[in-house]
Design an enzyme around this catalytic site. Structure first.
Site, mmCIF file in Angstrom:
data_model
loop_
_atom_site.group_PDB
_atom_site.id
_atom_site.type_symbol
_atom_site.label_atom_id
_atom_site.label_comp_id
_atom_site.label_asym_id
_atom_site.label_seq_id
_atom_site.Cartn_x
_atom_site.Cartn_y
_atom_site.Cartn_z
ATOM 1 N N GLY A 30 3.270 2.728 10.520
ATOM 2 C CA GLY A 30 3.130 2.050 11.807
ATOM 3 C C GLY A 30 2.930 0.556 11.613
ATOM 4 N N ALA A 31 2.054 0.196 10.687
ATOM 5 C CA ALA A 31 1.746 -1.210 10.451
ATOM 6 C C ALA A 31 0.908 -1.308 9.189
ATOM 7 C CB ALA A 31 0.973 -1.787 11.631
ATOM 8 N N MET A 32 0.705 -2.547 8.726
ATOM 9 C CA MET A 32 -0.026 -2.728 7.470
ATOM 10 C C MET A 32 -0.943 -3.944 7.547
ATOM 11 S SD MET A 32 -0.695 -1.692 4.460
ATOM 12 C CE MET A 32 -1.911 -2.558 3.489
ATOM 13 N N GLU A 60 -5.267 -2.509 12.835
ATOM 14 C CA GLU A 60 -5.001 -3.388 11.683
ATOM 15 C C GLU A 60 -5.987 -4.552 11.663
ATOM 16 O OE1 GLU A 60 -3.134 -1.881 9.706
ATOM 17 O OE2 GLU A 60 -2.242 -0.545 11.192
ATOM 18 N N GLU A 87 0.855 -1.179 0.000
ATOM 19 C CA GLU A 87 0.000 0.000 0.000
ATOM 20 C C GLU A 87 0.896 1.236 0.000
ATOM 21 O OE1 GLU A 87 -2.847 0.391 3.200
ATOM 22 O OE2 GLU A 87 -3.751 2.136 2.259
ATOM 23 N N ASN A 95 -2.266 -6.161 5.552
ATOM 24 C CA ASN A 95 -2.315 -7.217 4.527
ATOM 25 C C ASN A 95 -3.176 -8.384 4.993
ATOM 26 O OD1 ASN A 95 0.004 -5.768 3.348
ATOM 27 N ND2 ASN A 95 1.079 -6.662 5.074
#
Ligand code: BAL
Ligand code: ZN
Length: 875
Positions: free
Chosen positions: A264-266, A301, A124, A268
């Site tokens: 920070g985070a993803m 997330e 992303e 997926n």
């Protein structure tokens, strides 16, 4: 660079129903084989026979359609795309591509890259095009099958989205693992990870009785720091079932923590990739705030699995559809898990200091932007935090049950689709039988509205007439604004501080939400024997600037009595703001400074209180940040703000020394490892007192900080003490910094704190320290967390020194932006924002900041990311 417009959106000409990916992983030479099962999109009006796929920094090995090799003249490749002149029109076809990539050379950390010794991806928004040629847009949704092959010793763990479907050994110490994700998804949700990772495993049973395996993958030395993240994940899963009726869908949920990460985070699908900062925690290495943020981000997330993944965005202009909604959901979650009052205050505080500044500057944009050059620049406070406020207003207007009905309908209608913000509002309308036409303007208008309030009390008629006016300053490309639908929550207080009944249009309420829809509206409250005190915009019910004249006495009264926890805190903040601005005026007039006794008395009462939410009490003692104060001044006077605020803090410390010391002693105990609300609250309150006492710069205050520093067995207390030491003339400062470094040199996240603390110090010589730290062996421009800790903290959390009159801070920042521009454009452009607010400063500073912006903008080659921010800042 090209500008992309929302108005130009057209559906994709082709679809990719299925994708088979095969990776031969290698640090510098990864071979990617993709088989794309494609067909024309019946929804597309376009009839051209060609096919254009996005792709960047790829080396083509071979290409075929339906297993027939294409000749060189059948396609053209540019730096951003490949066009195949002719593809089958009447039938589905398989496009096969083989290409090579070099993960080690990928310092931008988009696509497939190397983090420490592990390979991982970030797709992303548009990273997949750096893996292979594709229709890299979120409205193309495909089912992915992925096979990873790699050296078995170097990459024993091979992960991708969905469920594991097979594995085996190959020659030459290589092995393979295959994965299949049954849910169609856009390629921005694709992920793979390969490395020497340990797995911390647990499980969760859903409401409907399905067992889900939960796995957190970290490097070996971090295995002892995963328990909190795992518990947070289970909390989030249960909360989403209880609050939104949403269950997890795959059999496996994986989280991988990596050191090098732009965000920070993803989220997926089934394989979240996280910045280590939002996974790893042990009481001695992470603060209470870190613990809270980890739970919040793990929740965020996880919640994306529905708000983002099962229902995704049609195009990137709709980013707030998933981000604003998901931030709202994570805010609710943290509020439920910790203190709702404290969480709301923290969120509003961040919004008002940072997002309001963005919305008032050259980079202002609506939560649904209409144009961008580089979409990575639109992962903004506006899209995220203001987006969450817009969703919160819907929640306020529709009520808990109505909002839930709207969400249920949204998920039911759009499961498996890529949709728009409009679809979200449509669902809210349809589920509640209302229309939200005017409310929609929040999605298209930028800028923070100003709500101006006046009141008139008629003793004879026993009526209060409350007039609310709204306006919104111009923002780039939006000179005129139409009135918004603003929910204004209100309560009334009688003279003794008790709630007064609200009688409006013959109906009685304890609390009411007024619907402000016109430019000006008057509300008449009846049957009031005496003039009440109005508590307005309770819970910060709309993201606006409130302009309501209040006396210091009225603010002190609200600080004492308001039953709305947000407004009670806010009264204290506004009291301090008023007093600080009076002091700034005194500074300008070169008058001696005196602190109003009302403030001292108010703090004295606060320190005598025995409330049950100690974290909230700590917040009541906090003074407004320098950046918040700056936002309230037409031309920011950096030094005056700092000196006036320090004067208030120091005077309070002197006048209430015994109170602060007493409250410190009451709450100072060793509860390391305890994370109950009480234990956290005690630490917050005690450390707030420490921070005041530290202002005294006495032998006693130095001893107190040093003792806490040496005895602390949790990071909250150790950092609070070190912060006190660093922000004073403590005689042992250098020794404490040195011993902290030695203690924690192998814990990257703790060393980030060590850098950030020094970079944000208000003591003299900070700039020299920052320059020295740039040369420190532990500093690394390739590690985003480190860059944020040193360069980010200095330029964004140290107004006093960053805005030094001689311009050294600005020059320094521009140097670093240009160095980062080639390494990591996303991080570089984040750093430029420190210069974007130049119009808010005096003429000399304006010139100095502009000089550096021009210097950046005229550098070649310049990434799209940096170009967009620098050029828009100057426009
Ligand atoms: N989608 C990017 C990271 C996040 O907002 O969760
Ligand atoms: Zn998100």
């Amino acid at each position: 660079p090209q500008t992309i417009y929302l108005k130009d959106y057209t559906p994709p000409e082709y679809l990719i129903d299925n994708v088979e990916l095969h990776f031969d992983l290698d640090e510098q030479n990864t071979l990617v084989k993709a088989r794309l099962y494609m067909r024309r999109n019946p929804q597309s009006a376009d009839r051209a026979a060609s096919l254009t796929l996005t792709g960047e920094e790829l080396e083509l090995v071979s290409i075929s359609i339906d297993d027939k090799q294409l000749a060189a003249e059948d396609f053209v490749i540019t730096s951003e795309a490949m066009t195949i002149h002719q593809v089958p029109q009447e039938k589905a076809f398989v496009l096969s591509i083989e290409n090579r990539i070099n993960p080690k050379a990928n310092t931008a950390l988009e696509g497939l890259y190397l983090s420490s010794s592990m390979l991982c991806t970030q797709c992303e928004a548009q990273g997949f095009r750096k893996i292979t040629w594709f229709l890299d847009r979120p409205d193309v949704m495909s089912r992915f099958k992925t096979t990873l092959t790699a050296d078995k010793s170097q990459y024993p763990v091979l992960l991708s989205n969905g469920n594991k479907t097979g594995h085996g050994d190959l020659d030459h110490n290589r092995h393979w693992v295959s994965w299949e994700d049954p849910f169609a998804k856009p390629c921005y949700l694709f992920a793979l990870v390969a490395g020497q990772l340990e797995c911390v495993a647990d499980s969760f049973t859903t409401k409907s009785g399905r067992d889900i395996a939960l796995e957190i993958f970290v490097e070996q030395h971090n295995v002892d720091k995963c328990a909190h993240a795992m518990q947070s994940l289970k909390n989030a899963m249960r909360w989403d079932e209880d609050t939104y009726g949403l269950e997890y869908d795959l059999d496996l949920y994986m989280i991988v923590a990596v050191d090098h990460f732009n965000m920070g985070a993803m989220e997926n699908k089934g394989l979240n990739v996280f910045n280590t900062k939002f996974v790893l925690a042990r009481p001695d290495t992470a603060t209470d705030a870190d613990y809270e943020h980890i739970e919040g981000v793990i929740g965020h997330e996880y919640f994306h699995n529905w708000s983002g993944n099962r229902v995704t965005c049609r195009d990137w202009f709709q980013l707030s559809l998933k981000e604003g909604f998901t931030v709202f959901r994570d805010q609710q979650f943290t509020g439920d898990r910790t203190s709702a009052a404290v969480k709301r205050i923290e969120d509003v505080n961040a919004l008002r200091t940072r997002q309001f500044a963005e919305d008032a500057g050259p980079l202002a944009h609506p939560i649904r932007p209409e144009a961008y050059i580089e979409i990575n620049n639109f992962y903004t406070l506006t899209v995220y935090e203001k987006g969450a406020e817009v969703v919160r207003m819907l929640h306020t207007l529709l009520g808990e049950a109505g909002f839930r009905k709207g969400c249920d309908l949204y998920f039911a209608r759009h499961d498996g689709q890529a949709v728009t913000c409009e679809d979200f509002i449509n669902a809210m309308e349809a589920a509640n039988g209302i229309e939200l036409n005017q409310f929609r303007r929040w999605y298209s208008q930028a800028g923070t509205p100003v709500l101006t309030v006046s009141q008139q009390f008629d003793t004879e008629a026993q009526q209060l007439r409350l007039t609310l006016q709204q306006s919104c300053p111009p923002t780039p490309n939006q000179p005129q604004k139409a009135p918004l639908h603003i929910p204004v929550k209100l309560g009334l207080l009688a003279a003794d501080g008790s709630p007064a009944a609200i009688i409006l249009d013959g109906r009685q309420h304890q609390e009411i939400t007024l619907n402000l829809t016109q430019t000006e509206q008057t509300f008449v409250f009846d049957k009031l024997a005496q003039q009440p005190v109005v508590s307005l915009l309770r819970g910060f019910s709309a993201p606006v600037n409130l302009n309501m004249p209040r006396s210091l006495e009225e603010l002190a009264f609200l600080l004492q009595h308001d039953s709305d926890t947000f407004n009670r805190w806010e009264a204290g903040q506004q009291l301090a703001v008023k007093v600080i601005f009076d002091l700034i005026e005194d500074l300008h007039q070169q008058r001696p400074l005196h602190l109003n006794a009302l403030v001292v008395n108010a703090f004295h009462s606060l320190l005598a209180e025995e409330g049950d939410d100690l974290s909230y009490q700590a917040l009541l003692l906090s003074l407004p940040d320098e950046s918040y104060l700056a936002g309230q001044m037409p031309i920011v006077d950096v030094e005056a703000i700092h000196h006036a605020r320090e004067f208030v803090k120091t005077t309070l410390a002197h006048d209430l020394r015994d109170d602060f010391a007493r409250v410190y002693r009451i709450h100072h105990r060793d509860e390391s490892g305890k994370f109950s609300a009480d234990a956290i609250g005690r630490r917050r309150l005690k450390n707030a007192c420490l921070s005041y006492l530290n202002q005294l710069e006495s032998g006693e205050s130095f001893a107190l900080a040093k003792a806490q520093f040496e005895q602390a067995r949790n990071m909250t207390d150790q950092m609070a003490a070190l912060s006190a030491i660093v922000n004073s003339h403590h005689p042992d400062k250098a020794a404490c910094l040195e011993s902290f470094y030695r203690q924690w040199q192998n814990e990257a996240l703790v060393i980030d704190k060590w850098f950030a603390l020094q970079a944000s110090s208000h003591m003299p010589n900070t700039f020299a320290t920052v320059q020295k730290l740039m040369q420190h062996p532990a500093f690394d421009m390739h590690t985003p967390n480190r860059v944020r800790a040193l360069i980010g903290a200095f330029s964004q959390a140290n107004p006093l020194h960053f805005h030094a009159k001689n311009g050294e801070g600005y020059r320094f920042l521009a140097d670093q932006v240009l160095a980062l521009n080639t390494l990591n454009p996303q991080i570089a452009s984040r750093m430029v924002t420190g210069l974007a607010q130049w119009r808010r400063y005096d003429g000399k500073r304006q010139e100095l900041m502009k000089q550096q912006l021009h210097r950046i903008a005229s550098t070649e080659p310049l990434s799209k990311d940096v170009y967009e921010i620098a050029s828009k800042s100057l426009a």
